[in-house]
Design a protein around this motif. Sequence first.
Motif, short mmCIF file in Angstrom:
data_model
loop_
_atom_site.label_atom_id
_atom_site.label_comp_id
_atom_site.label_asym_id
_atom_site.label_seq_id
_atom_site.Cartn_x
_atom_site.Cartn_y
_atom_site.Cartn_z
N GLY A 194 0.68 -1.49 0.01
CA GLY A 194 -0.05 0.03 -0.24
C GLY A 194 0.84 1.35 0.07
O GLY A 194 0.73 2.49 0.45
N LEU A 195 2.16 1.18 -0.66
CA LEU A 195 2.97 2.26 -0.59
C LEU A 195 2.65 2.70 -1.85
O LEU A 195 2.60 2.48 -3.27
N PRO A 196 2.57 4.30 -2.04
CA PRO A 196 2.59 4.50 -3.84
C PRO A 196 4.28 4.43 -4.05
O PRO A 196 4.95 5.36 -3.49
N THR A 197 3.89 5.23 -5.73
CA THR A 197 5.63 4.79 -6.83
C THR A 197 6.76 5.17 -6.18
O THR A 197 7.96 4.89 -5.70
N ASN A 198 6.40 7.21 -5.74
CA ASN A 198 7.54 7.28 -4.97
C ASN A 198 7.77 7.30 -3.75
O ASN A 198 9.15 6.94 -3.93
#
Length: 237
Positions: free
Chosen positions: A45-49
Amino acid sequence: MNVELFSLEARARVHAALGDPARLAIVDALTLGDASPGEIGQDLGLPTNLVAHHVKVLQDAGLVTRTRSEGDRRRTYLRLVPEVLASLAPPPLAGADRVVFVCTHNSARSQLAAALWRDRVGGPVASAGTHPAARVHPRAVKVAHRHGLSLDPAGTAHVGDIVHDGDLVIAVCDNAHEDLAGPAAPVHPRLHWSVPDPVRVDTDAAFEAAYIDLADRIDRLAPAVIPAGVPAPHRPE
């Protein structure tokens, strides 16, 4: 303990890289299998950046490598470098011809430690005392027999008669460690285990507690002891 500075610095970098919960979760995810950064982001559940940032930190610490997919060449997979993770353990104690456990009277703790080492690890081992008693304490013999070990009731010895060059000397009591700390001491322990003296309490429970303490310490030490003539494993810089 002789630990090369670069090893400490490398281990510190790895510890620092694992100091973030998200990076630790990425390492956990890669422990059993490889994954693409996109799959890691989706699973955690982590954003790409953020995935890109955390992966770079792990790569800089040497924990993770990136390989190109043999199928879709636009895709990359992350792979854990297990030997770097393993380097977090303390460095091995290389070049030990024999392990020698030392206490004050050579009547309890050092005798139990040597018997435990002989039973659980094997290889050359001995025990000695800085002021050896005439006999092994009866409660030490009793607790040894209860755990399937044997002690020679008359088998005590002075440290000066037992220890030789190349021995890994371990003081298993505070008095012995301090007696052997001075420049005039016949030997100098490489390790010190502050195991409480069961003779002072003189109960079966106290001797059982000393046995359990020594057994736990031996189980932790044994994998790190490398016999003489066996090269130490390479540790990543």
